[in-house]
Motif scaffolding. Structure first.
Motif, PDB file in Angstrom:
ATOM      1  N   LEU A   4      26.975 -17.631  28.006  1.00  0.00           N
ATOM      2  CA  LEU A   4      26.548 -16.282  28.370  1.00  0.00           C
ATOM      3  C   LEU A   4      26.704 -15.388  27.152  1.00  0.00           C
ATOM      4  O   LEU A   4      27.805 -15.201  26.634  1.00  0.00           O
ATOM      5  N   GLU A   5      25.583 -14.810  26.699  1.00  0.00           N
ATOM      6  CA  GLU A   5      25.596 -13.893  25.553  1.00  0.00           C
ATOM      7  C   GLU A   5      25.607 -12.454  26.050  1.00  0.00           C
ATOM      8  O   GLU A   5      24.800 -12.065  26.884  1.00  0.00           O
ATOM      9  N   LEU A  13      18.680 -25.970  21.100  1.00  0.00           N
ATOM     10  CA  LEU A  13      19.353 -24.975  21.938  1.00  0.00           C
ATOM     11  C   LEU A  13      18.263 -24.327  22.786  1.00  0.00           C
ATOM     12  O   LEU A  13      17.383 -23.647  22.254  1.00  0.00           O
ATOM     13  N   LEU A  14      18.339 -24.515  24.084  1.00  0.00           N
ATOM     14  CA  LEU A  14      17.363 -23.909  24.988  1.00  0.00           C
ATOM     15  C   LEU A  14      17.873 -22.537  25.402  1.00  0.00           C
ATOM     16  O   LEU A  14      18.809 -22.429  26.183  1.00  0.00           O
ATOM     17  N   TYR A  73      22.523 -27.671  24.245  1.00  0.00           N
ATOM     18  CA  TYR A  73      23.213 -26.391  24.466  1.00  0.00           C
ATOM     19  C   TYR A  73      22.218 -25.462  25.143  1.00  0.00           C
ATOM     20  O   TYR A  73      20.997 -25.575  24.927  1.00  0.00           O
ATOM     21  N   ILE A  74      22.702 -24.558  25.986  1.00  0.00           N
ATOM     22  CA  ILE A  74      21.856 -23.575  26.653  1.00  0.00           C
ATOM     23  C   ILE A  74      22.451 -22.184  26.464  1.00  0.00           C
ATOM     24  O   ILE A  74      23.670 -22.015  26.537  1.00  0.00           O
ATOM     25  N   GLU A 118      17.658 -23.070  17.967  1.00  0.00           N
ATOM     26  CA  GLU A 118      17.318 -22.265  19.140  1.00  0.00           C
ATOM     27  C   GLU A 118      15.866 -21.793  19.115  1.00  0.00           C
ATOM     28  O   GLU A 118      15.378 -21.294  18.090  1.00  0.00           O
ATOM     29  N   ASN A 119      15.183 -21.941  20.255  1.00  0.00           N
ATOM     30  CA  ASN A 119      13.895 -21.269  20.434  1.00  0.00           C
ATOM     31  C   ASN A 119      14.137 -19.767  20.490  1.00  0.00           C
ATOM     32  O   ASN A 119      14.981 -19.293  21.249  1.00  0.00           O
ATOM     33  N   VAL A 120      13.435 -19.008  19.687  1.00  0.00           N
ATOM     34  CA  VAL A 120      13.733 -17.576  19.551  1.00  0.00           C
ATOM     35  C   VAL A 120      12.675 -16.728  20.249  1.00  0.00           C
ATOM     36  O   VAL A 120      11.555 -17.172  20.504  1.00  0.00           O
TER      37      VAL A 120
END
Length: 278
Positions: free
Chosen positions: A244-245, A169-170, A200-201, A139-141
């Motif tokens: 959705l987080e 992971l975008l 993944y998004i 994941e880009n953080v």
């Protein structure tokens, strides 16, 4: 499309209510494996019930892929057993680090955008993928200050993905947050990513604390500009699971469903012929 794309982060704060109601109906759930590995009793039963109802993806917190320490091989093997047992299709982690000198820092710290860091991380990703026998999704953080940078963030991400053959992971909210905080154009940044490697998004909310600073909190609803950026990104990416987080400040489950429905309406315009989950 029969709502096959959008999932929800599975949190103990609302796990029982979620499993016993029909207000929130995601396509899948995501959880941090280290929060559930070795769990017994009541929470083991909750996880078993969740696994019966939903496919599971995993988003880790403590792999610490950028750590200078040796890779925790024993931990990675435990993760593999967990992924295999629950037939997890996606295991993602953060392009950051959270351990140093065997001390857990309980935060996701930025890695210097440097060639030596690229080589270090690529080697560790290859180790992880060899053990897991599947691609790692990185994941880009969000970050708040670059550390000793010798290249741009997007060059750093591209180099790691290309050299390790991992997946991406975008996190759309993280792109928005970083673009705001560091003064770059979010859509141009996304266009420069290795979009063919996006598996993944993530979507989430944040908090703007001043005219010049946004904090990535996962504690608020997703805002309109992030939905707009998501809409832009989905035009460029093949169908993938979208998550959705919401980590705290949990609203009524019906409010989370409204957010899921909005994301579904966006992807259904572009991805209507393909399902990401059966």
């Amino acid at each position: 499309m029969n709502k096959q794309n959008i999932g929800i982060g599975f949190r103990k704060d609302f796990a029982e209510e979620f499993l016993n109601s029909t207000e929130l109906q995601p396509a899948f759930i995501e959880l941090a494996p280290e929060n559930w590995i070795g769990m017994g009793g009541y929470w083991k039963k909750i996880l078993s019930k969740a696994a019966e109802k939903y496919p599971i993806t995993c988003h880790g917190l403590s792999l610490s892929i950028g750590s200078p320490d040796e890779l925790d091989v024993s931990f990675v093997k435990q993760v593999k057993q967990f992924l295999d047992f629950y037939q997890v299709k996606v295991y993602s982690e953060h392009l950051s680090y959270s351990k140093c000198d065997n001390a857990h820092l309980y935060d996701l710290l930025p890695i210097p955008f440097r060639e030596d860091a690229v080589k270090h991380i690529v080697k560790r990703i290859e180790q992880v993928q060899d053990i897991l026998e599947r691609p790692l999704v990185i994941e880009n953080v969000s970050y708040y200050t670059p550390v000793a940078a010798e290249m741009t963030e997007v060059q750093f991400i591209n180099a790691i993905v290309a050299e390790s053959n991992c997946q991406l992971l975008l996190d759309v909210n993280n792109v928005y947050v970083n673009a705001f905080n560091h003064g770059y154009e979010a859509k141009e940044f996304i266009k420069q990513l290795p979009l063919n490697k996006v598996a993944y998004i993530h979507m989430a909310g944040h908090e703007q604390v001043s005219d010049t600073l946004i904090i990535d909190t996962h504690g608020q609803a997703v805002i309109d500009p992030v939905y707009e950026l998501f809409d832009f990104a989905t035009d460029l990416i093949q169908p993938v699971p979208v998550l959705l987080e919401r980590d705290f400040n949990i609203p009524e489950l019906s409010e989370l469903q409204v957010e899921i429905d909005r994301m579904e309406s966006i992807v259904s315009k572009k991805w209507h012929k393909t399902k990401t989950y059966a």
